[in-house]
Write a protein that holds these residues in place. Structure first.
Motif, short mmCIF file in Angstrom:
data_model
loop_
_atom_site.label_atom_id
_atom_site.label_comp_id
_atom_site.label_asym_id
_atom_site.label_seq_id
_atom_site.Cartn_x
_atom_site.Cartn_y
_atom_site.Cartn_z
N THR A 273 -8.56 -25.59 9.70
CA THR A 273 -7.92 -24.30 9.94
C THR A 273 -6.58 -24.47 10.64
O THR A 273 -5.60 -23.77 10.34
CB THR A 273 -8.85 -23.40 10.78
OG1 THR A 273 -10.10 -23.27 10.12
CG2 THR A 273 -8.24 -22.02 10.97
N ALA B 25 -4.04 -25.51 8.09
CA ALA B 25 -3.64 -24.35 7.29
C ALA B 25 -2.68 -23.46 8.07
O ALA B 25 -1.69 -22.94 7.53
CB ALA B 25 -4.87 -23.56 6.86
N ASP B 26 -2.96 -23.30 9.36
CA ASP B 26 -2.07 -22.50 10.20
C ASP B 26 -0.68 -23.14 10.30
O ASP B 26 0.34 -22.44 10.27
CB ASP B 26 -2.66 -22.35 11.61
CG ASP B 26 -3.84 -21.39 11.65
OD1 ASP B 26 -4.00 -20.60 10.70
OD2 ASP B 26 -4.59 -21.43 12.64
N ALA C 206 1.13 -22.44 7.13
CA ALA C 206 1.52 -21.03 7.07
C ALA C 206 2.69 -20.75 8.02
O ALA C 206 3.59 -19.96 7.71
CB ALA C 206 0.33 -20.14 7.42
N PRO D 27 2.58 -18.92 2.14
CA PRO D 27 1.56 -17.88 2.25
C PRO D 27 0.25 -18.50 2.74
O PRO D 27 -0.10 -19.62 2.32
CB PRO D 27 1.44 -17.34 0.82
CG PRO D 27 2.73 -17.69 0.17
CD PRO D 27 3.15 -19.00 0.78
N PHE D 28 -0.45 -17.82 3.60
CA PHE D 28 -1.65 -18.42 4.15
C PHE D 28 -2.64 -18.78 3.06
O PHE D 28 -3.33 -19.80 3.14
CB PHE D 28 -2.32 -17.49 5.18
CG PHE D 28 -3.56 -18.11 5.79
CD1 PHE D 28 -3.46 -19.07 6.78
CD2 PHE D 28 -4.84 -17.76 5.33
CE1 PHE D 28 -4.60 -19.66 7.32
CE2 PHE D 28 -5.97 -18.35 5.86
CZ PHE D 28 -5.85 -19.29 6.86
N ARG D 29 -2.74 -17.97 2.01
CA ARG D 29 -3.71 -18.26 0.96
C ARG D 29 -3.33 -19.56 0.22
O ARG D 29 -4.21 -20.32 -0.18
CB ARG D 29 -3.80 -17.10 -0.03
CG ARG D 29 -4.64 -15.95 0.48
CD ARG D 29 -6.07 -16.39 0.78
NE ARG D 29 -6.75 -15.50 1.72
CZ ARG D 29 -7.73 -15.87 2.52
NH1 ARG D 29 -8.14 -17.13 2.51
NH2 ARG D 29 -8.30 -15.01 3.32
N THR D 30 -2.03 -19.82 0.08
CA THR D 30 -1.60 -21.09 -0.53
C THR D 30 -1.95 -22.24 0.40
O THR D 30 -2.45 -23.29 -0.04
CB THR D 30 -0.08 -21.07 -0.79
OG1 THR D 30 0.23 -19.98 -1.66
CG2 THR D 30 0.38 -22.37 -1.42
N HIS E 56 -4.31 -22.28 2.58
CA HIS E 56 -5.77 -22.40 2.54
C HIS E 56 -6.20 -23.21 1.32
O HIS E 56 -7.09 -24.08 1.39
CB HIS E 56 -6.38 -20.99 2.50
CG HIS E 56 -7.87 -20.95 2.64
ND1 HIS E 56 -8.73 -21.24 1.61
CD2 HIS E 56 -8.65 -20.64 3.71
CE1 HIS E 56 -9.98 -21.11 2.01
NE2 HIS E 56 -9.96 -20.75 3.29
N GLU E 57 -5.56 -22.95 0.20
CA GLU E 57 -5.89 -23.66 -1.05
C GLU E 57 -5.56 -25.15 -0.92
O GLU E 57 -6.33 -26.01 -1.37
CB GLU E 57 -5.13 -23.04 -2.21
CG GLU E 57 -5.51 -23.61 -3.58
CD GLU E 57 -4.76 -22.95 -4.71
OE1 GLU E 57 -4.96 -23.39 -5.88
OE2 GLU E 57 -3.98 -22.01 -4.46
N THR F 132 1.19 -27.08 -5.23
CA THR F 132 2.55 -26.49 -5.27
C THR F 132 3.53 -27.29 -6.09
O THR F 132 4.62 -26.80 -6.41
CB THR F 132 3.12 -26.39 -3.83
OG1 THR F 132 3.36 -27.71 -3.31
CG2 THR F 132 2.16 -25.63 -2.92
#
Length: 483
Positions: free
Chosen positions: A365, A368-369, A372, A377-380, A382-383, A406
């Motif tokens: 997490t 991911a943060d 971001a 984007p947080f969803r990217t 996260h992926e 990406t």
């Protein structure tokens, strides 16, 4: 002189025998409110004398007899349906008919309710003392272990790194609310029903506020029927105790789990060994703390079921209600004290905790943060991290995942050093410095408020204890004027 003329019995023969007498009796379980009944009797007699309802010399005889009954003790009481009748009979046996004046302008209904409230106040304060001790233990752990990183779990799966301090304060917060509920229950319990009589008041010119003051109550339950019949204060008290028990049960479960993983070492005083396996160190006391929630919730269920659907005013069902409250106060207070001791004496092995803090990519997490925060984007983000978690928990895995998701390398998206820091459990925790977060500075800020809250509640409980003690002294002083 006949027994009736002597006035040594409260009831006539018609209601003094038969096969149902023992079934009706609560005397065996009434030792708990023996002292409460004596106090209620004394306050009532003093008020009767002050109001001119009984003469001063009559009050003096009754009060002297109550002193004798107290000195003889509960076990010396004559047989009776309950402690209230037994004490009255004992008084009449000592001073004759004048002893029967003690029951003027009251009923056993308001007397019983007053005794229960009088005793329950002490039990609630004792429970609060136990809760405060546990909160202090947790705060001490938080202060000592603010930088001790540990694994955090959701669904019992490694989730994010946290600290021992942050874990401890999570329980302290819940217990702070539990304490508030107990204080609320205490304040609503601390109202006097005495003077309501059976349910419709009395023709005598009683002073209900005076008896309330002599007994240390904050006021009176105004409506006479409400005074005699209501037991919502019991329900509220057991509900608050049940909440404490549920909180302690969760705390105990965590400690049992942590002990299994080698994340905490319980003191031997709070563990036991096997009768056959000498290497075992079992967290037995905490397993019993965990089980106490069942006792408390069961007491609430039994009490609520007993009270459900009763017609208004007094019903003998209420005799069966109070035992559930006494069980809950005893079980919960003891379990909370044990939990406090276990927490206060536990050892937290920092090395083992740190080694486990990053297991199963629990810093994901934070990574991911970091992505971001760099603008993805947080969803990217996260992926990307989800894809990385399938191959490893390092920079190479994150870089490969970034290219896959990406089409760009990690260095093209973010400073790799930021990701490297987020991958480290200690640094990951340090970055979570939002209000209420596990970062050491955030924990220390929270701890200042926690300690202030504990101190405020300690003061509130101490004031209530002191008020009860002052009322006892004042009642004793009033009684002494009739000696």
């Amino acid at each position: 002189m006949s027994e009736e003329d002597d006035g040594t019995v409260v009831r006539r023969d018609r209601f003094s025998g038969g096969p149902a007498r023992s079934f009706l009796s609560s005397l065996d379980g009434d030792a708990r409110i023996f002292a409460a009944d004596l106090a209620v009797d004394r306050a009532h007699v003093v008020m009767l004398a002050e109001q001119g309802i009984v003469a001063d010399d009559e009050a003096a005889k009754i009060l002297g007899a109550l002193d004798d009954v107290e000195a003889a003790g509960f076990d010396a009481l004559p047989d009776g349906e309950d402690v209230h009748e037994a004490i009255e009979t004992a008084v009449v046996e000592r001073v004759g008919r004048v002893g029967g004046k003690m029951h003027t302008a009251r009923s056993r209904n308001d007397e019983v309710a007053a005794c229960i409230r009088y005793r329950l106040r002490e039990d609630l304060l004792a429970a609060l003392d136990s809760v405060l001790a546990l909160r202090e233990s947790l705060a001490a752990v938080a202060e000592a272990e603010a930088e001790t990183v540990m694994p955090g779990y959701t669904h019992l799966q490694p989730a994010q790194p946290t600290t021992v301090a942050h874990w401890a304060l999570s329980y302290e917060g819940t217990l702070g609310r539990d304490a508030a509920r107990l204080l609320d229950a205490y304040d609503r319990t601390n109202e006097s029903p005495l003077g309501g009589a059976a349910f419709a008041g009395t023709t005598f010119n009683v002073d209900r506020e005076r008896t309330a003051d002599l007994l240390g109550f904050d006021g009176v339950v105004t409506n006479a029927t409400d005074a005699a019949a209501s037991r919502d204060f019991l329900l509220e008290s057991v509900a608050a105790l049940s909440s404490v028990a549920v909180t302690c049960s969760g705390l105990a479960e965590d400690l049992v789990f942590f002990a299994n993983r080698g994340f905490v070492d319980l003191d031997d005083d709070y563990a036991s060994t096997s009768s056959i396996m000498p290497q075992k160190k079992n967290p037995d006391t905490l397993e019993l703390v965990r089980a106490t929630a069942g006792d408390a919730v069961g007491a609430y269920q039994a009490l609520a079921t007993t009270l459900k659907g009763l017609p208004r005013a007094y019903n003998r069902d209420l005799q069966r209600a109070t035992v559930h409250v006494w069980h809950a106060t005893d079980f919960v207070s003891e379990a909370t004290e044990v939990a406090a001791g276990a927490v206060a004496t536990a050892d937290w092995p920092a090395e083992a905790l740190a080694d486990a803090a990053g297991e199963d990519f629990s810093t994901a997490t934070g990574v991911a943060d970091a992505l971001a925060a760099a603008g993805l984007p947080f969803r990217t983000a996260h992926e990307i991290v989800a894809a990385a978690s399938e191959t490893g928990a390092d920079l190479d895995a994150v870089d490969a995942a970034a290219r896959e998701v990406t089409g760009e390398s990690l260095s093209e998206l973010v400073d790799p050093e930021l990701v490297a820091a987020a991958l480290d459990p200690v640094e990951s925790v340090a970055q979570r410095d939002s209000t209420g977060g596990p970062a050491p500075d955030a924990v220390r800020d929270a701890l200042a408020n926690v300690l202030g809250g504990i101190e405020a509640d300690q003061t509130a409980v101490a004031e209530r204890w002191e008020a009860l003690e002052a009322a006892t002294d004042a009642l004793d002083a009033e009684v002494a004027t009739y000696a």
